[in-house]
Design an enzyme around this catalytic site. Structure first.
Site, PDB file in Angstrom:
ATOM      1  N   ARG A  95       0.826  -1.206   0.000  1.00 52.98           N
ATOM      2  CA  ARG A  95       0.000   0.000   0.000  1.00 52.98           C
ATOM      3  C   ARG A  95       0.866   1.264   0.000  1.00 52.98           C
ATOM      4  NH1 ARG A  95      -2.082  -3.782  -1.090  1.00 52.98           N
ATOM      5  NH2 ARG A  95      -3.962  -4.773  -0.275  1.00 52.98           N
ATOM      6  N   SER A 168     -10.617  -0.190   3.763  1.00 52.20           N
ATOM      7  CA  SER A 168      -9.758  -0.709   4.829  1.00 52.20           C
ATOM      8  C   SER A 168      -8.940   0.434   5.436  1.00 52.20           C
ATOM      9  CB  SER A 168      -8.822  -1.786   4.277  1.00 52.20           C
ATOM     10  OG  SER A 168      -9.555  -2.895   3.813  1.00 52.20           O
ATOM     11  N   GLU A 263      -3.756   2.659   6.868  1.00 47.05           N
ATOM     12  CA  GLU A 263      -3.578   2.539   5.429  1.00 47.05           C
ATOM     13  C   GLU A 263      -3.943   3.826   4.710  1.00 47.05           C
ATOM     14  OE1 GLU A 263      -5.600  -0.071   1.820  1.00 47.05           O
ATOM     15  OE2 GLU A 263      -5.098  -1.089   3.686  1.00 47.05           O
TER      16      GLU A 263
END
Length: 267
Positions: A95, A168, A263
């Site tokens: 990510r 997320s 994230e």
């Protein structure tokens, strides 16, 4: 708003597909599925644009952008020049990309090119894909895997058009093999996946095990079907959600000795 999807290379099996940054990501996936271009079917139904995909190195169910990345074009804001980036230039990580770190705020991504394969190796090992294929009574294929992923995501993740969320909120942490073995002795059911530096642990499982799943704090909280997702039904400020994420990080750290990382970009 940059549109367009076009094949720029095709040898009969391998395809390089170029997409404008403004194309909806899921529309690009569906285009590839319809044409039998394999490689991104596991990333079906991820919300957002094509241009956002390499910035975050988006991924789902065992596949990431870096696995199929060919190149991208980006406008250098200070000079107005268009630059081409190859995989090494992007410094992809979990990510992560150079556009979130060293080059943050310096470029506008205008197009993305992917290397796809009509005979690609199908990935059904991650998550509940195999179980969903069994439920659908379908063999693994580019189209059936996409269908399975869509079903799984719709059953677990809230639609951002209906419930405010950023997908997320936390990364799945990677811990050392030694730390994993110690934890696994005490928590044998802890979901884990191979990672270059040790083991990747399911952050959602950690958060749920700490009692956060479904927790409601007067109109905002943790989604009741996926603990990785923080939701806002319209009553919380960004500051409140950030505070909640900090409480979750502290809770997981105190219980398991694992530090979760957000994230999302904090702006």
């Amino acid at each position: 708003a940059i549109p367009g999807i076009e094949v720029i290379e095709d040898d009969g099996r391998h395809v390089v597909l170029r997409s404008g940054a403004g194309v909806v990501w899921h529309d690009l996936v569906m285009h590839c599925v319809a044409n039998g271009f394999g490689g991104i079917e596991n990333m079906s139904l991820i919300p957002g644009s094509v241009g956002a995909a390499p910035m975050q190195n988006i991924g789902a169910y065992g596949t990431e952008i870096k696995d199929v990345f060919h190149s991208l074009e980006a406008l250098h804001i200070p000079s107005g020049e268009i630059h081409t980036f190859r995989s090494d230039d992007c410094k992809f990580g979990y990510r992560e990309s150079v556009f979130k770190r060293a080059l943050k705020g310096q470029y506008v991504l205008t197009s993305l090119s992917l290397s796809l394969d009509r005979e690609s190796t199908l990935n059904t090992s991650y998550g509940a894909i195999e179980q969903e294929l069994e439920r659908l009574q379908k063999d693994a294929s580019i189209a059936s895997i996409s269908e399975a992923v869509i079903n799984i995501r719709q059953s677990k993740l809230p639609d951002p058009a209906k419930i405010g969320n950023a997908g997320s909120f936390f990364k799945n942490p990677v811990i050392t093999q030694e730390q994993f073995e110690l934890l696994h002795t005490e928590y044998p059911n802890m979901p884990n996946y191979p990672a270059p530096a040790g083991k990747k642990i399911a952050a959602g499982w950690l958060i749920e095990a700490c009692g956060w799943k479904g927790k409601d704090l007067d109109g905002y909280g943790v989604h009741d079907k996926q603990a990785l997702v923080l939701v806002n039904r319209g009553k919380a400020t960004g500051e409140k959600l950030f505070e909640l994420s900090g409480e979750i990080i502290q809770s997981v750290s105190e219980t398991y000795g694992i530090t979760l990382e957000r994230e999302v970009n904090i702006i």
